[in-house]
Scaffold this motif. Structure first.
Motif, mmCIF file in Angstrom:
data_model
loop_
_atom_site.group_PDB
_atom_site.id
_atom_site.type_symbol
_atom_site.label_atom_id
_atom_site.label_comp_id
_atom_site.label_asym_id
_atom_site.label_seq_id
_atom_site.Cartn_x
_atom_site.Cartn_y
_atom_site.Cartn_z
ATOM 1 N N PRO A 1 9.089 -9.376 8.824
ATOM 2 C CA PRO A 1 10.526 -9.238 8.553
ATOM 3 C C PRO A 1 11.125 -8.067 9.310
ATOM 4 N N ALA A 2 12.426 -8.088 9.491
ATOM 5 C CA ALA A 2 13.117 -6.978 10.143
ATOM 6 C C ALA A 2 13.361 -5.830 9.171
ATOM 7 N N HIS A 3 13.545 -6.173 7.889
ATOM 8 C CA HIS A 3 13.889 -5.171 6.885
ATOM 9 C C HIS A 3 12.644 -4.644 6.186
ATOM 10 N N LEU A 4 12.650 -3.355 5.901
ATOM 11 C CA LEU A 4 11.594 -2.789 5.073
ATOM 12 C C LEU A 4 11.796 -3.230 3.626
ATOM 13 N N PRO A 5 10.747 -3.178 2.796
ATOM 14 C CA PRO A 5 10.897 -3.582 1.393
ATOM 15 C C PRO A 5 12.077 -2.875 0.732
ATOM 16 N N PRO A 6 12.929 -3.595 0.046
ATOM 17 C CA PRO A 6 14.176 -3.009 -0.485
ATOM 18 C C PRO A 6 13.966 -1.895 -1.502
ATOM 19 N N ASN A 7 12.812 -1.890 -2.179
ATOM 20 C CA ASN A 7 12.571 -0.864 -3.196
ATOM 21 C C ASN A 7 11.797 0.336 -2.657
ATOM 22 N N LEU A 8 11.542 0.376 -1.340
ATOM 23 C CA LEU A 8 10.738 1.448 -0.761
ATOM 24 C C LEU A 8 11.622 2.648 -0.401
ATOM 25 N N PRO A 9 11.390 3.826 -1.011
ATOM 26 C CA PRO A 9 12.153 5.014 -0.621
ATOM 27 C C PRO A 9 11.653 5.544 0.729
ATOM 28 N N VAL A 10 12.595 5.857 1.615
ATOM 29 C CA VAL A 10 12.257 6.265 2.979
ATOM 30 C C VAL A 10 13.031 7.536 3.332
ATOM 31 N N LEU A 11 12.325 8.486 3.950
ATOM 32 C CA LEU A 11 12.944 9.696 4.476
ATOM 33 C C LEU A 11 12.720 9.743 5.976
ATOM 34 N N ARG B 1 0.813 -1.221 0.000
ATOM 35 C CA ARG B 1 0.000 0.000 0.000
ATOM 36 C C ARG B 1 0.848 1.273 0.000
ATOM 37 N N LEU B 2 2.162 1.142 0.081
ATOM 38 C CA LEU B 2 3.036 2.314 0.161
ATOM 39 C C LEU B 2 3.755 2.591 -1.152
ATOM 40 N N ILE B 3 3.827 3.893 -1.483
ATOM 41 C CA ILE B 3 4.658 4.356 -2.582
ATOM 42 C C ILE B 3 5.996 4.845 -2.031
ATOM 43 N N ALA B 4 5.924 5.514 -0.889
ATOM 44 C CA ALA B 4 7.108 6.003 -0.189
ATOM 45 C C ALA B 4 6.733 6.174 1.277
ATOM 46 N N LEU B 5 7.754 6.293 2.131
ATOM 47 C CA LEU B 5 7.546 6.392 3.575
ATOM 48 C C LEU B 5 8.353 7.568 4.121
ATOM 49 N N VAL B 6 7.704 8.388 4.958
ATOM 50 C CA VAL B 6 8.370 9.513 5.605
ATOM 51 C C VAL B 6 8.124 9.416 7.107
ATOM 52 N N MET B 7 9.203 9.467 7.894
ATOM 53 C CA MET B 7 9.111 9.310 9.341
ATOM 54 C C MET B 7 9.768 10.502 10.023
ATOM 55 N N PHE B 8 9.083 11.040 11.043
ATOM 56 C CA PHE B 8 9.614 12.167 11.807
ATOM 57 C C PHE B 8 9.838 11.753 13.260
ATOM 58 N N SER B 9 11.003 12.049 13.780
ATOM 59 C CA SER B 9 11.330 12.036 15.219
ATOM 60 C C SER B 9 11.499 10.653 15.860
ATOM 61 N N VAL B 10 10.814 9.643 15.376
ATOM 62 C CA VAL B 10 10.968 8.286 15.908
ATOM 63 C C VAL B 10 11.503 7.393 14.794
ATOM 64 N N PRO B 11 12.761 6.948 14.891
ATOM 65 C CA PRO B 11 13.350 6.146 13.814
ATOM 66 C C PRO B 11 12.786 4.740 13.772
ATOM 67 N N TYR B 12 12.947 4.120 12.625
ATOM 68 C CA TYR B 12 12.480 2.742 12.462
ATOM 69 C C TYR B 12 13.259 1.792 13.360
ATOM 70 N N VAL B 13 12.527 0.902 14.015
ATOM 71 C CA VAL B 13 13.128 -0.205 14.765
ATOM 72 C C VAL B 13 12.456 -1.494 14.304
ATOM 73 N N PRO B 14 13.210 -2.560 14.120
ATOM 74 C CA PRO B 14 12.621 -3.811 13.637
ATOM 75 C C PRO B 14 11.822 -4.509 14.722
ATOM 76 N N PRO B 15 10.988 -5.470 14.353
ATOM 77 C CA PRO B 15 10.275 -6.254 15.366
ATOM 78 C C PRO B 15 11.245 -6.923 16.330
ATOM 79 N N MET B 16 10.863 -6.954 17.592
ATOM 80 C CA MET B 16 11.706 -7.541 18.641
ATOM 81 C C MET B 16 11.808 -9.061 18.479
ATOM 82 N N LYS B 17 12.988 -9.587 18.803
ATOM 83 C CA LYS B 17 13.154 -11.046 18.798
ATOM 84 C C LYS B 17 12.643 -11.670 20.091
ATOM 85 N N ARG B 18 12.572 -10.832 21.140
ATOM 86 C CA ARG B 18 11.980 -11.283 22.396
ATOM 87 C C ARG B 18 11.228 -10.122 23.015
ATOM 88 N N HIS B 19 10.244 -10.432 23.828
ATOM 89 C CA HIS B 19 9.452 -9.388 24.454
ATOM 90 C C HIS B 19 10.275 -8.633 25.495
#
Length: 335
Positions: free
Chosen positions: A261-271, A132-150
């Motif tokens: 997955p831990a990684h975002l889609p490889p072709n997704l542009p992110v700011l 559903r995404l063409i591009a992703l823009v994130m402010f102030s809170v950086p991306y973190v992958p899903p946790m391997k443990r709670h």
């Protein structure tokens, strides 16, 4: 569209397919053509609303550049539904709501933009609904992958003491205490970094609530009229907004079951844009995000705090447009 007048925007409501009722702004440019500009959907954070610290300043300029701008009151806020059960506020459920809202609007894909909790949700939207995404823009809170443990909030706060406030927000007692001190709470939270009051560590907010002599209007980013608007937005209570902090285990279990997955889609542009004086955005976390995002552009705003959309509103407007231009989503015209 007058940023000082909430009623000057195009308000809409929808009963979406998840069963939720959503209020949102849907600002459509004159002579809008879907094949020339992708729609932008903007997700606010805590404690905010569609009016937000920046969206009200960004909607007009982006719309005048030909973008349709959609800004919902997130679940639990404003005129949108407020479920009682905290599990309803898991990022899986919120992302399903955002996808259903796009369905309601007959929008197959959009540029997703988020700030604070909205940034975290925007990143998770790229995992739950990558188509559903063409591009992703994130402010102030950086991306973190899903946790391997709670990791319970208590453990996280021991590791990162500046996140101690999350223990308080996750507790049921915070709801009534913040409701009883709403003006003080908003005045404490909405401040530039150079005039910040101590509230990040466990116990800080309670101490401020008991010190009635604090003048929170001195240095607050909200003027009196804006403060009263925000107070009106939380008249239904703080349980919904605070519920986001009470979903840690639910989020972990849902993401583990789905094997996200831990990684975002490889072709997704992110700011990613952040203020260098934002205590909640440590540089190591920003650097760590590059491990999981192939096409990540990072912009650091010097001497800016957490509320980037207000503290650097013109820079935010232009940086997002520059990014969209750089990935071929529009050709710049005069503002």
């Amino acid at each position: 569209m007058n940023p000082t007048d909430p009623q000057s925007f195009n308000h809409r409501t929808a009963q979406i397919s998840t069963g939720r009722f959503y209020h949102f702004i849907d600002q459509i440019p004159t002579n809008y053509y879907t094949d020339t500009r992708p729609p932008l959907i903007c997700l606010h954070g805590f404690p905010d609303s569609w009016y937000s610290f920046g969206w009200r300043h960004q909607i007009g300029p982006w719309c005048r550049q030909g973008f349709r701008v959609i800004v919902p009151d997130m679940l639990g806020y404003g005129e949108t539904d407020t479920p009682h059960d905290s599990s309803a506020y898991s990022t899986k459920n919120i992302c399903n709501d955002i996808s259903a809202l796009l369905d309601f609007l007959a929008i197959p894909k959009a540029v997703v933009i988020g700030h604070d909790w909205g940034s975290y949700i925007a990143g998770r939207f790229a995992l739950w609904h990558p188509d559903r995404l063409i591009a992703l823009v994130m402010f102030s809170v950086p991306y973190v992958p899903p946790m391997k443990r709670h990791m319970p909030v208590e453990e996280m706060a021991r590791k990162y003491p500046s996140y101690g406030y999350q223990i308080y927000f996750a507790s049921e007692s915070s709801t009534s205490e913040i409701e009883a001190n709403l003006v003080l709470f908003l005045g404490v939270v909405y401040r530039p970094s150079e005039k910040a009051l101590p509230w990040n560590k466990l116990g800080d907010l309670h101490a401020l609530f008991t010190n009635k002599r604090i003048d929170v209007t001195d240095g607050c980013l909200l003027n009196e009229r804006e403060l009263q608007f925000y107070v009106s937005q939380f008249q239904r209570g703080m349980r919904g907004p605070l519920s986001y902090y009470r979903t840690t285990k639910t989020r972990f279990e849902e993401e583990k079951e789905a094997q996200l997955p831990a990684h975002l889609p490889p072709n997704l542009p992110v700011l990613f844009i952040y203020g260098t004086r934002d205590a909640s955005c440590p540089p190591p976390a920003v650097r760590n995000a590059h491990k999981f995002i192939s096409r990540l552009n990072t912009v650091a705003l010097e001497d800016v705090g957490h509320w980037v959309m207000l503290e650097a509103q013109d820079r935010i407007t232009s940086e997002v447009l520059e990014f969209l231009s750089s990935v071929g989503l529009y050709q710049k015209s005069r503002m």
